[in-house]
Structures are given as structure tokens and as C-alpha cells.
Write a protein that holds these residues in place. Sequence first.
Motif, PDB file in Angstrom:
ATOM      1  N   TYR A   1      14.867  20.195  -6.420  1.00 42.68           N
ATOM      2  CA  TYR A   1      14.111  20.299  -5.426  1.00 42.68           C
ATOM      3  C   TYR A   1      12.875  20.465  -5.155  1.00 42.68           C
ATOM      4  N   ARG A   2      12.026  21.078  -6.225  1.00 38.43           N
ATOM      5  CA  ARG A   2      10.649  21.231  -6.244  1.00 38.43           C
ATOM      6  C   ARG A   2       9.820  19.896  -6.285  1.00 38.43           C
ATOM      7  N   PRO A   3      10.208  19.029  -7.338  1.00 38.83           N
ATOM      8  CA  PRO A   3       9.519  17.629  -7.326  1.00 38.83           C
ATOM      9  C   PRO A   3       9.534  17.064  -6.096  1.00 38.83           C
ATOM     10  N   VAL A   4      10.706  17.071  -5.487  1.00 42.87           N
ATOM     11  CA  VAL A   4      11.028  16.295  -4.164  1.00 42.87           C
ATOM     12  C   VAL A   4      10.009  16.886  -2.994  1.00 42.87           C
ATOM     13  N   ALA A   5       9.821  18.369  -2.818  1.00 42.58           N
ATOM     14  CA  ALA A   5       8.783  18.906  -1.970  1.00 42.58           C
ATOM     15  C   ALA A   5       7.435  18.511  -2.452  1.00 42.58           C
ATOM     16  N   LEU A   6       7.295  18.618  -3.748  1.00 39.46           N
ATOM     17  CA  LEU A   6       5.855  18.321  -4.017  1.00 39.46           C
ATOM     18  C   LEU A   6       5.566  16.804  -4.045  1.00 39.46           C
ATOM     19  N   PHE A   7       6.348  15.716  -3.816  1.00 36.17           N
ATOM     20  CA  PHE A   7       6.330  14.425  -3.587  1.00 36.17           C
ATOM     21  C   PHE A   7       5.881  14.472  -2.079  1.00 36.17           C
ATOM     22  N   PHE A   8       6.506  14.977  -1.078  1.00 38.11           N
ATOM     23  CA  PHE A   8       6.080  14.980   0.198  1.00 38.11           C
ATOM     24  C   PHE A   8       4.824  15.607   0.513  1.00 38.11           C
ATOM     25  N   TYR A   9       4.360  16.627  -0.422  1.00 40.16           N
ATOM     26  CA  TYR A   9       3.227  17.149  -0.272  1.00 40.16           C
ATOM     27  C   TYR A   9       2.307  16.646  -0.817  1.00 40.16           C
ATOM     28  N   ALA A  10       2.367  15.696  -2.014  1.00 39.76           N
ATOM     29  CA  ALA A  10       1.356  14.823  -2.394  1.00 39.76           C
ATOM     30  C   ALA A  10       1.119  13.527  -1.339  1.00 39.76           C
ATOM     31  N   LEU A  11       2.415  12.975  -0.964  1.00 42.10           N
ATOM     32  CA  LEU A  11       2.180  11.945  -0.068  1.00 42.10           C
ATOM     33  C   LEU A  11       1.385  12.292   1.173  1.00 42.10           C
ATOM     34  N   GLY A  12       1.518  13.614   1.880  1.00 42.50           N
ATOM     35  CA  GLY A  12       0.846  13.784   2.847  1.00 42.50           C
ATOM     36  C   GLY A  12      -0.545  14.253   2.711  1.00 42.50           C
ATOM     37  N   ARG A  13      -1.105  14.394   1.513  1.00 45.16           N
ATOM     38  CA  ARG A  13      -2.493  14.523   1.065  1.00 45.16           C
ATOM     39  C   ARG A  13      -3.199  13.244   0.646  1.00 45.16           C
TER      40      ARG A  13
ATOM     41  N   ALA B   1       0.785  -1.108  -0.127  1.00 45.86           N
ATOM     42  CA  ALA B   1       0.034  -0.065  -0.047  1.00 45.86           C
ATOM     43  C   ALA B   1       0.754   1.298   0.153  1.00 45.86           C
ATOM     44  N   ALA B   2       2.028   1.094   0.716  1.00 44.93           N
ATOM     45  CA  ALA B   2       2.824   2.457   0.843  1.00 44.93           C
ATOM     46  C   ALA B   2       3.654   2.511  -0.396  1.00 44.93           C
ATOM     47  N   VAL B   3       3.874   1.555  -1.310  1.00 41.66           N
ATOM     48  CA  VAL B   3       4.629   1.522  -2.384  1.00 41.66           C
ATOM     49  C   VAL B   3       3.386   2.242  -3.480  1.00 41.66           C
ATOM     50  N   GLY B   4       2.460   1.759  -3.354  1.00 42.39           N
ATOM     51  CA  GLY B   4       1.280   2.444  -4.353  1.00 42.39           C
ATOM     52  C   GLY B   4       1.080   3.676  -4.021  1.00 42.39           C
ATOM     53  N   ARG B   5       0.898   4.273  -2.665  1.00 43.74           N
ATOM     54  CA  ARG B   5       0.921   5.585  -2.289  1.00 43.74           C
ATOM     55  C   ARG B   5       2.058   6.474  -3.025  1.00 43.74           C
ATOM     56  N   SER B   6       3.010   5.837  -2.635  1.00 44.59           N
ATOM     57  CA  SER B   6       4.487   6.502  -3.100  1.00 44.59           C
ATOM     58  C   SER B   6       4.364   6.883  -4.564  1.00 44.59           C
ATOM     59  N   ILE B   7       3.794   5.751  -5.535  1.00 42.95           N
ATOM     60  CA  ILE B   7       3.921   5.941  -6.845  1.00 42.95           C
ATOM     61  C   ILE B   7       2.976   6.919  -7.467  1.00 42.95           C
ATOM     62  N   ARG B   8       1.772   6.811  -6.755  1.00 42.39           N
ATOM     63  CA  ARG B   8       0.703   7.909  -7.167  1.00 42.39           C
ATOM     64  C   ARG B   8       1.573   9.492  -6.665  1.00 42.39           C
ATOM     65  N   ALA B   9       1.991   9.386  -5.621  1.00 49.00           N
ATOM     66  CA  ALA B   9       2.617  10.955  -5.185  1.00 49.00           C
ATOM     67  C   ALA B   9       3.710  11.162  -6.146  1.00 49.00           C
ATOM     68  N   LEU B  10       4.517  10.415  -6.635  1.00 50.77           N
ATOM     69  CA  LEU B  10       5.423  10.513  -7.449  1.00 50.77           C
ATOM     70  C   LEU B  10       4.819  11.197  -8.910  1.00 50.77           C
ATOM     71  N   TRP B  11       3.837  10.508  -9.476  1.00 54.17           N
ATOM     72  CA  TRP B  11       3.094  10.803 -10.536  1.00 54.17           C
ATOM     73  C   TRP B  11       2.524  12.316 -10.409  1.00 54.17           C
ATOM     74  N   GLU B  12       2.026  12.633  -9.147  1.00 53.45           N
ATOM     75  CA  GLU B  12       1.299  13.937  -9.139  1.00 53.45           C
ATOM     76  C   GLU B  12       2.438  14.990  -9.004  1.00 53.45           C
TER      77      GLU B  12
END
Length: 396
Positions: free
Chosen positions: A372-384, A195-206
Amino acid sequence: MSVIVDHTLLPALKQYGAFDIGACFNCGNCTAGCPLSKDDTTFPRKIIRYAQVGMRDSLLSSKELWTCYACGECSETCPRQAEPSEFMAAARRYAIGSYDRTGLARTMYTRPVLGTMIAVFLAAFFAIFMAAGHAIPSGGSLDLFAFVPEDLIHTIGIVVMVLVALAGVAGLVTMARQVGRSEGVGWRTVFGSRAAVGRSIRALWESIGVESLGQRRYREDCDADKATVPLYRRRWLLHALTMWGFLGLLAATILDYGLALVGIKATGTPVPIWYPVRLLGTIAGLMLVYGASMLIVERYRKASRSVAHSAPADWTLLALLWITGVTGFTLELALYLPQAPAWGYWVFLFHVAVAMELVLLAPFMKLAHVIYRPVALFFYALGRAPDQPDLQGGTR
Ligand code: SF4
Ligand code: SF4
């Protein structure tokens, strides 16, 4: 949790171009007016407060530094002319200088003359490196190899490139660890279960597909000039064209070298305009030259609040991008003239030197926001993510 207060933070930020944030009395107008500031990511007031009270670690681990698109709307609403938008830009420069442990980014930002000299020296070095790998055309007069062996130049060049790349990766890891720690995200949150990997892939895409490449929030939320500025001058479009152009040229270059490696087409061999790699390079080059030219003009004219103040780093990046695009087209012209002129070789060296400088120095310049921005956006998407476990083990 104890907080370390760093009294040098405010003066240091001023060195990076922050305006008089001592004037800020924390009214919150800027946060209220920011189209991207939401419940879970409130800025710029929070970041300004970190600077005022010397919370260096909190500032450096804020994903909000990178989710700001520098639209300048917060500066319009500030009653104290504290220029919060400029402060955010300066804080990003400061963060780039702090993530980088070599000191190169700090030098380039805080000592522009020395930084420019280093940039020019490196461009010359990359040109010599490339010249060492190619035959000088007849009539050429480059005598360097007479006293510096070609192999030595090549070996030093490879070592420099590897060291610079490693320093860039180290900066990225530092940034990701700091932001991840402050967000309560660790390896297990990202990879700990299916489930975590699935979430991470979605956050990466976002973060990469939707936000960075698609510019969704910049385009939809951060586009106050929509009613007054024609599409061909809108900030998000100029930013997007410049980014797409740069990435397209990078992809075309890699593909061209890839085709040469597998023996399909030698680099520099003339091909028709519709040949996919050439077509990609031409379209990307047009985007880059248009985007960078318009951004230079807009910045020179101070056409909006977002470009009312420019740091040397802003001009350096735009100039390097513009030169890369224009020399790329000049090179293409030289290659497709009936008799390839000798000056094409020197344009080639200049073009490759500037392009190498852009790519290799990316982690130490304003261009670092591309990383750096995509990395920050990854954390942002993961948190949401709706099923993201919170720190208490529930969901939010
Ligand atoms: S609007 Fe100006 S004074 Fe108010 S919090 Fe933002 S920066 Fe400070
Ligand atoms: S510059 Fe724009 S995105 Fe950044 S904090 Fe100000 S209003 Fe928000």
C-alpha cells in the motif's frame, strides 16, 4: 459533496489499537512537528479529525496514512498524550482491515488469539502442501498421505493460494481506487496521453525506486535519532535492511525455481558460495536476520518513542520475518554438511511454510504496507509532478 458520518469509526479504531484520540483538541502541534508533513500532505491532525467526526471514507482514501513512517516524533510533541503516532499505526491497521473484503485481516487484527490460530493452521497447511510435493526421506514418519490423497492436498493448496492472491489483489485495487478518487486521479490521468504516461513512469520510479527501496524521506527527513544513535541502530537502516533482506530472499527463491524450470540447476543442488543466486540469498538472509533481530530488541527495550507501544501484529510480523531468515540459514547449513542430515527436511518444510505464509498473508497483515505504501507514494509523486494537470485543467 455530501459526507457520510460513521459514528462507529472511533470505537472501531480503538479496537485496532488507537489511543485516546478523544483527548486530542486539534492544537496542531503534531502536524507542526512531523518531519514529513508538508503543504500538500498534512497529517496526522487531519487524519485524527476525520476519525473524531466519523469521516470514514475520507480516512480510508487518505494517502497520508501510508506516507507516515511511524517515527513517533508527533507523539513527543502532543500536549494531551493522545499518541498521534500510535493513532496513525492503528488507522493503517484499520485501513488494511477495511480494504480486505474477506474479513481475514480484521480477524487477525482485532482477535489476536483467533488470528494466531489461523496463522498457525495455515503454516501447518502450507507445510503439508509442500510435503505432498516432495518425497519423505527414509526414516520419516509423516503418515498424512495414508488417509488424504497427495493429489487432493496439492489441488487444495493451489486453490487456496489462488484465492488468497485474488483477495490480496482485490484489496490493492480497492485501496488504489479510493485514494485515486480522492486525489482526482483516474485512468486518463495515468495513461491518457504520452505526457501522462511519462509522468506516471517518473512517479512510479520515485515511489518504488527512490522512496520505497531507497528510503529517501525516511533516511533524510525522518531521522531525528541521527545525532544520538549510531548508524547500526538507526531506525531507517534497520527498516531498510529488513525490507531489502526480505525482497532479496524472495528474488533468490524465484530465481532458484526459475533456474530449475529451464533445466540449469535443480532446486537444492549444492553450489559454491559465490554462485550468484546463493550469494544473493546469503547476503539477503544476513540483512533480514540482522534487521529483524535489531527491530525485535529495540521494540522489546522500547528504545524510542516509535516503538514505545507494540500491537500483536507488530510482533507477529517480526517473528515471522526472523524465523524465515534463521531457518533459511539452518537449511543452508543442513544442505552443505558433509552428509545432509534428515532434520534438514523438516527445517525445509518449516522454512517454506513460514515463508509462504508471509508472502500469501501479506495483504492481511502489517506487511501489507509493503504494497500500500508505494501506491500512496505513487499518488503523492504524481500530485507533485510540475506538469501535472490539476482538477481545473491548469497546472500546479
Ligand atoms: S498534538 Fe496532540 S492534541 Fe494536538 S492535534 Fe496533535 S494529537 Fe491532537
Ligand atoms: S509518526 Fe512521524 S511521520 Fe508519522 S505522523 Fe508522526 S511525526 Fe509524522
